[in-house]
Every structure is written in structure tokens, then in C-alpha cells.
Design a protein around this motif. Structure first.
Motif, PDB file in Angstrom:
ATOM      1  N   ALA A  66      87.813  50.518  73.772  1.00 23.84           N
ATOM      2  CA  ALA A  66      88.847  49.465  73.585  1.00 23.84           C
ATOM      3  C   ALA A  66      89.260  49.185  72.071  1.00 23.84           C
ATOM      4  CB  ALA A  66      88.037  48.245  74.159  1.00 23.84           C
ATOM      5  N   ASN A  67      90.421  48.626  72.105  1.00 29.86           N
ATOM      6  CA  ASN A  67      91.234  48.521  70.797  1.00 29.86           C
ATOM      7  C   ASN A  67      90.134  47.592  69.931  1.00 29.86           C
ATOM      8  OD1 ASN A  67      93.290  50.255  70.963  1.00 29.86           O
ATOM      9  ND2 ASN A  67      94.348  49.029  72.252  1.00 29.86           N
ATOM     10  N   HIS A  68      89.704  46.782  70.366  1.00 26.17           N
ATOM     11  CA  HIS A  68      89.002  45.439  69.796  1.00 26.17           C
ATOM     12  C   HIS A  68      87.771  45.606  69.408  1.00 26.17           C
ATOM     13  CE1 HIS A  68      88.187  44.876  73.963  1.00 26.17           C
ATOM     14  NE2 HIS A  68      87.278  44.045  73.576  1.00 26.17           N
TER      15      HIS A  68
ATOM     16  N   GLY B  31      88.252  49.748  63.656  1.00 27.42           N
ATOM     17  CA  GLY B  31      88.066  50.087  62.098  1.00 27.42           C
ATOM     18  C   GLY B  31      88.710  51.404  61.795  1.00 27.42           C
ATOM     19  N   PHE B  32      89.184  52.202  62.820  1.00 26.97           N
ATOM     20  CA  PHE B  32      89.651  53.448  62.799  1.00 26.97           C
ATOM     21  C   PHE B  32      91.049  53.173  61.757  1.00 26.97           C
ATOM     22  CE2 PHE B  32      92.749  56.615  64.039  1.00 26.97           C
ATOM     23  CZ  PHE B  32      92.356  57.820  63.319  1.00 26.97           C
ATOM     24  N   LEU B  33      92.042  52.549  61.899  1.00 25.85           N
ATOM     25  CA  LEU B  33      93.219  52.385  61.328  1.00 25.85           C
ATOM     26  C   LEU B  33      92.968  52.153  59.889  1.00 25.85           C
ATOM     27  CD1 LEU B  33      96.332  52.155  61.061  1.00 25.85           C
ATOM     28  CD2 LEU B  33      96.324  50.049  61.609  1.00 25.85           C
ATOM     29  N   GLY B  34      92.005  51.127  59.333  1.00 27.40           N
ATOM     30  CA  GLY B  34      91.765  50.579  58.087  1.00 27.40           C
ATOM     31  C   GLY B  34      91.255  52.053  57.258  1.00 27.40           C
TER      32      GLY B  34
ATOM     33  N   ASP C 221      95.766  47.428  52.931  1.00 28.20           N
ATOM     34  CA  ASP C 221      94.870  46.685  53.525  1.00 28.20           C
ATOM     35  C   ASP C 221      95.489  45.574  54.663  1.00 28.20           C
ATOM     36  OD1 ASP C 221      92.667  47.383  51.797  1.00 28.20           O
ATOM     37  OD2 ASP C 221      92.916  46.051  50.230  1.00 28.20           O
ATOM     38  N   TRP C 222      96.691  45.201  54.333  1.00 29.33           N
ATOM     39  CA  TRP C 222      97.395  44.378  55.164  1.00 29.33           C
ATOM     40  C   TRP C 222      97.681  44.861  56.358  1.00 29.33           C
ATOM     41  CZ3 TRP C 222     102.507  44.170  56.920  1.00 29.33           C
ATOM     42  CH2 TRP C 222     103.085  42.910  57.332  1.00 29.33           C
ATOM     43  N   ILE C 223      98.067  46.086  56.321  1.00 26.68           N
ATOM     44  CA  ILE C 223      98.500  46.636  57.636  1.00 26.68           C
ATOM     45  C   ILE C 223      97.489  46.633  58.859  1.00 26.68           C
ATOM     46  CG2 ILE C 223      99.084  48.964  59.149  1.00 26.68           C
ATOM     47  CD1 ILE C 223     101.377  47.970  57.171  1.00 26.68           C
ATOM     48  N   PRO C 224      96.183  46.930  58.487  1.00 31.05           N
ATOM     49  CA  PRO C 224      95.136  46.692  59.805  1.00 31.05           C
ATOM     50  C   PRO C 224      94.987  45.370  60.121  1.00 31.05           C
ATOM     51  CG  PRO C 224      94.281  48.182  58.157  1.00 31.05           C
ATOM     52  CD  PRO C 224      95.631  47.529  57.698  1.00 31.05           C
ATOM     53  N   LYS C 225      95.126  44.319  59.211  1.00 33.58           N
ATOM     54  CA  LYS C 225      95.077  43.109  59.634  1.00 33.58           C
ATOM     55  C   LYS C 225      96.361  42.516  60.478  1.00 33.58           C
ATOM     56  CE  LYS C 225      92.698  41.698  55.333  1.00 33.58           C
ATOM     57  NZ  LYS C 225      92.890  40.901  53.934  1.00 33.58           N
ATOM     58  N   THR C 226      97.276  43.152  60.160  1.00 36.01           N
ATOM     59  CA  THR C 226      98.448  42.695  61.067  1.00 36.01           C
ATOM     60  C   THR C 226      98.168  43.152  62.532  1.00 36.01           C
ATOM     61  OG1 THR C 226     100.166  42.970  59.216  1.00 36.01           O
ATOM     62  CG2 THR C 226     100.910  42.931  61.238  1.00 36.01           C
TER      63      THR C 226
END
Length: 215
Positions: free
Chosen positions: A8-10, A16-19, A45-50
Motif C-alpha cells: 500500500a502507498n501509505h 518511504g521509497f520516494l524520499g 525534502d518537500w516533494i515526498p511531503k507533498t
């Protein structure tokens, strides 16, 4: 034998893969250029938070089944201006159309569950690109307005549940009154049957008398 593992994505390892992926790309670029760009570090750092914020919005107004995977964010360029143009296009032409459609279907299926909060407001409040470096002709980020998904006309989950519930009257909720009503109905039914029986018997007596007189 091959086996598919659903992630699952969450949850980890996807969450944590994208970061991890973007930081690795950034480190490779820093080693190659032998320079560290703090502005680019903030962007990475901002992209995964978005991404997480958008998925939280989708889960709130629809379900986890429609959350966005990390694939769309992987091609983020490793330079400040290139990443800004890339994100602008990604937001306006891919993310917003998909989110609007997913939320529209979610509202039709689940109804309104929480107040509307435009995720573009969070994006603009935390925007990592300096406004001083933005060109004047730069296109604006599209907003996700509630009227675009029919949010105002959609029935809330609580209202839908209430409308389906038929309130009981005082007599329906009183077991003693219900029993008395049933006894009265039974008595009326017995009285009606008795009257019908007497009427039938009287009619038969009249017929018998008529036959005897005729004979």
C-alpha cells in the motif's frame, strides 16, 4: 513460482521509497558536480511531503484505493528551475485532474465526511521555490475548488444516515400501547366474525321457512 506482494502507498516500503530514491539521486548529482545546493535539498525534502499530503486528502474524501503511487514524482529534475517547471506541469496537468475525478467519485460513494480543505493551499504555504526567482509569466498552480467536485451539493454521511432512519412515533415505541392496540384489533375482528356468523344463520332460517311454505 512467482508471488505478487501488494504494498500500500501509505505503508512501508512504499511510503518511504520516494524520499529514499530522490535523496540518492541528489547525492549522485552532488558527487558528480562536487557541489551542494541547499535550495535543491529543500525541494527534494518537500516533494515526498507533498505526495503524502495529497494521499491523505484522497483518503479523507475517498479511500486509500485511489491514492497516488510514487511513480509520478520519480522524474523530478535535480536542479532548482527544472524541478519548478516540472512540478508546475505535473500539478496542473496530471495531479489536479486525477484528484478531482477521484474525489468526485468518492463523494458520490461515501458522501461528505470532513470539511473541505484545498490541498493547493498547503502546497503554496510550503512552496520551496523562492518567489523572487519565479518569472512573472509563470503559470499559477490550479486550485481544487469544492464546486469542481460537487462538494456543496453532496449529502454528508451523517445526514444520509439520518435520512435513512425512520423515526418511531410515541405509540410505536411503547410496547404496552402496541399490545393494547393488537388486543383491540383482535377483539374487533372476533366481533365482526360473530356478526357475520349470526347474519348467515338468520339468512339460512329465512330460506328454510320459505321452502317449507312453498312445499
Amino acid at each position: 513460482m512467482k508471488r505478487w506482494v501488494l504494498c500500500a502507498n501509505h505503508t512501508e516500503p512504499v511510503k518511504g521509497f520516494l524520499g529514499r530514491y530522490l535523496r540518492r539521486k541528489l547525492i549522485e548529482i552532488e558527487i558528480e558536480r562536487n557541489i551542494r545546493n541547499n535550495d535543491l535539498v529543500k525541494i527534494i525534502d518537500w516533494i515526498p511531503k507533498t505526495w503524502h499530503h495529497l494521499n491523505s486528502f484522497l483518503e479523507t474524501h475517498s479511500s486509500s484505493d485511489v491514492t497516488i503511487g510514487p511513480r509520478l514524482f520519480l522524474p523530478c529534475p535535480m536542479d532548482v528551475e527544472g524541478s519548478r517547471v516540472w512540478f508546475m506541469d505535473l500539478w496542473n496537468y496530471s495531479l489536479v485532474p486525477y484528484i478531482l475525478e477521484a474525489v468526485r467519485e468518492g463523494l458520490q460513494m461515501y458522501g461528505k465526511r470532513t470539511p473541505w480543505e484545498d490541498p493547493s493551499k498547503w502546497v503554496l504555504d510550503t512552496y520551496p521555490w523562492s518567489s523572487a526567482t519565479l518569472p512573472q509569466e509563470s503559470p499559477a498552480l490550479l486550485q481544487l475548488r469544492p464546486e469542481d467536485v460537487g462538494y456543496e451539493s453532496c449529502t454528508s454521511t451523517k445526514e444520509a444516515t439520518t435520512s435513512k432512519h425512520i423515526p418511531q412515533t410515541d405509540t410505536e415505541g411503547d410496547p404496552l400501547m402496541n399490545m393494547l392496540m393488537k388486543l383491540q384489533e383482535a377483539a374487533n375482528y372476533s366481533s365482526t366474525q360473530s356478526c357475520d356468523s349470526e347474519s348467515t344463520s338468520h339468512h339460512e332460517d329465512i330460506l328454510d321457512s320459505s321452502l317449507e311454505s312453498t312445499l
